[in-house]
Design a protein around this motif. Structure first.
Motif, PDB file in Angstrom:
ATOM      1  N   ILE A  33       6.595  -8.850   1.230  1.00 45.18           N
ATOM      2  CA  ILE A  33       6.711 -10.098   0.476  1.00 45.18           C
ATOM      3  C   ILE A  33       5.322 -10.549   0.044  1.00 45.18           C
ATOM      4  CG2 ILE A  33       7.488 -12.500   0.530  1.00 45.18           C
ATOM      5  CD1 ILE A  33       9.460 -11.721   2.720  1.00 45.18           C
ATOM      6  N   ASN A  34       5.184 -10.811  -1.237  1.00 43.67           N
ATOM      7  CA  ASN A  34       3.906 -11.284  -1.781  1.00 43.67           C
ATOM      8  C   ASN A  34       4.157 -12.536  -2.625  1.00 43.67           C
ATOM      9  OD1 ASN A  34       1.781 -10.352  -4.506  1.00 43.67           O
ATOM     10  ND2 ASN A  34       1.150 -11.429  -2.662  1.00 43.67           N
ATOM     11  N   ASP A  35       3.595 -13.670  -2.212  1.00 41.53           N
ATOM     12  CA  ASP A  35       3.837 -14.925  -2.941  1.00 41.53           C
ATOM     13  C   ASP A  35       2.652 -15.328  -3.821  1.00 41.53           C
ATOM     14  OD1 ASP A  35       1.975 -15.763  -1.098  1.00 41.53           O
ATOM     15  OD2 ASP A  35       3.137 -17.469  -0.361  1.00 41.53           O
ATOM     16  N   ASP A  36       1.718 -14.441  -4.025  1.00 38.81           N
ATOM     17  CA  ASP A  36       0.585 -14.689  -4.918  1.00 38.81           C
ATOM     18  C   ASP A  36       0.144 -13.342  -5.482  1.00 38.81           C
ATOM     19  OD1 ASP A  36      -1.698 -15.357  -6.262  1.00 38.81           O
ATOM     20  OD2 ASP A  36      -2.707 -16.331  -4.571  1.00 38.81           O
ATOM     21  N   TYR A  37       0.650 -13.020  -6.675  1.00 41.70           N
ATOM     22  CA  TYR A  37       0.364 -11.691  -7.213  1.00 41.70           C
ATOM     23  C   TYR A  37      -1.094 -11.523  -7.628  1.00 41.70           C
ATOM     24  CZ  TYR A  37       0.970  -7.227  -9.490  1.00 41.70           C
ATOM     25  OH  TYR A  37       0.855  -5.913  -9.829  1.00 41.70           O
ATOM     26  N   GLN A  38      -1.826 -12.618  -7.765  1.00 42.88           N
ATOM     27  CA  GLN A  38      -3.257 -12.506  -8.016  1.00 42.88           C
ATOM     28  C   GLN A  38      -3.940 -11.819  -6.839  1.00 42.88           C
ATOM     29  OE1 GLN A  38      -4.921 -13.266 -10.897  1.00 42.88           O
ATOM     30  NE2 GLN A  38      -2.823 -13.542 -11.649  1.00 42.88           N
ATOM     31  N   ILE A  39      -3.422 -12.055  -5.635  1.00 37.22           N
ATOM     32  CA  ILE A  39      -3.886 -11.324  -4.455  1.00 37.22           C
ATOM     33  C   ILE A  39      -3.195  -9.971  -4.377  1.00 37.22           C
ATOM     34  CG2 ILE A  39      -3.772 -11.269  -1.927  1.00 37.22           C
ATOM     35  CD1 ILE A  39      -4.348 -14.214  -1.868  1.00 37.22           C
TER      36      ILE A  39
END
Length: 359
Positions: A224-230
């Motif tokens: 799960i990734n809630d910040d695609y910039q990261i």
């Protein structure tokens, strides 16, 4: 015609009942965690409903295929034929049934949340996952940022967020932590792809390659990734997007806008204040499945996580291997030093027999 219509209604009612039973509600998930009933941790990697999530209530295509004469132009009006067409139309959809979304069928997907209930809705999704899937079958990996960290804080206690040996936690808020977790996941991915390639080389003429290789590996990893910039700077996330086959990894991106998604993300779920829809990149009315959000009891994921953390379980690897070491007290079958009764052992000590010990 009335009897046929009644018969079709009975079949659809049965289909609707099955959908309600299979798509476990939030209320039932909470009850499962409390009572450890038959639904608790019941889904495994070979089940068709593994990682199938209940999103809301809506209409879906019926499994019934009703055949009728084709419509054609006629000078005479046929009222009976009109009734036939009406029966066919009435049984094309199942109404007010649970709408589900499979993270297995969509290993690269996204949730677009345009609602002030964003974190509450995500808690309901995570509750379904951790209540129905055991830490032996499923590991959850979270790549977030420092701003959102407080919303995922309960993951520190979830057994799904730890490796079986408890040496690696799958939770990262900084790039440094993300790279550490990424290295671990990348290693698991490489082992699986290498194994798959070796198996493919050993195939004899006439054999076929397994089209669903994820069933050959355990545990399954949900990232799960809630910040695609990261996320776009996390090596394993970019690496997973290169593979067409699913080697036991699903990537779920949580964002506020479609503009933030990677180009390879083909399927996504959009959530508004009261409504939602499952869509793909070609946004048309035919490609959308709409649903209404359900009104569910408030979920305290910290409380859920603490309860799950206190449930003992053995890893699948651990059940087939010898332990690396045994504590001294365990070798004598006691839990405290006092239970060894050292003074009495000293008084009745006989070197001939006492030099022997448990191995």
């Amino acid at each position: 015609l009335q009897e046929r219509d009644k018969y079709l209604n009975q079949i659809q009612n049965k289909q609707s009942q099955i959908l309600h039973e299979n798509a476990t509600s939030i209320k039932d998930c909470l009850a499962s965690v409390e009572s450890k009933d038959r639904n608790f941790w019941s889904r495994n990697i070979r089940d068709d409903d593994f990682l199938q999530l209940r999103l809301g209530i809506g209409n879906c295509k019926s499994e019934i295929e009703v055949n009728a004469p084709e419509e054609h132009f006629s000078l005479e009006e046929d009222n009976l034929l009109k009734l036939v067409y009406q029966v066919v139309q009435n049984h094309k959809e199942l109404r007010d049934v649970p709408i589900t979304f499979s993270l297995l069928e969509h290993p690269l997907s996204a949730f677009i949340l345009n609602t002030d209930r964003k974190w509450q809705y995500l808690d309901e999704i995570i509750l379904q996952i951790v209540a129905l899937h055991s830490p032996m079958d499923l590991k959850i990996v979270v790549f977030t940022n420092s701003e959102n960290e407080k919303h995922w804080e309960y993951f520190r206690f979830l057994p799904h967020c730890w490796s079986d040996d408890k040496e690696q936690r799958f939770f990262a808020t900084t790039l440094e932590e993300a790279k550490d977790v990424s290295n671990y996941i990348s290693e698991q991915l490489k082992k699986r792809t290498d194994k798959s390639q070796n198996a493919q080389k050993e195939l004899q003429e006439g054999d076929t390659v397994d089209k669903i290789p994820y069933k050959n590996y355990s545990p399954y990893y949900l990232i799960i990734n809630d910040d695609y910039q990261i996320g776009k700077n996390v090596p394993v996330i970019q690496e997973l997007m290169k593979y067409e086959n699913n080697y036991g990894f699903s990537l779920l991106i949580v964002e506020d806008s479609l503009k933030m998604l990677p180009p390879k993300c083909q399927s996504f779920v959009q959530i508004d204040q009261k409504n939602g829809a499952i869509m793909d990149q070609e946004i048309t009315s035919e490609s959308q499945t709409k649903f209404l959000l359900e009104v569910n009891p408030r979920v305290s994921m910290r409380s859920i996580a603490m309860k799950l953390a206190n449930i003992p379980f053995s890893s699948k690897e651990g059940t087939t291997t010898l332990p690396a070491s045994l504590p001294f007290l365990d070798m004598f079958g006691v839990s405290r030093i006092e239970q060894l009764n050292v003074l009495n052992r000293w008084k009745v000590n006989n070197p001939v027999t006492s030099l022997a010990t448990v191995i």
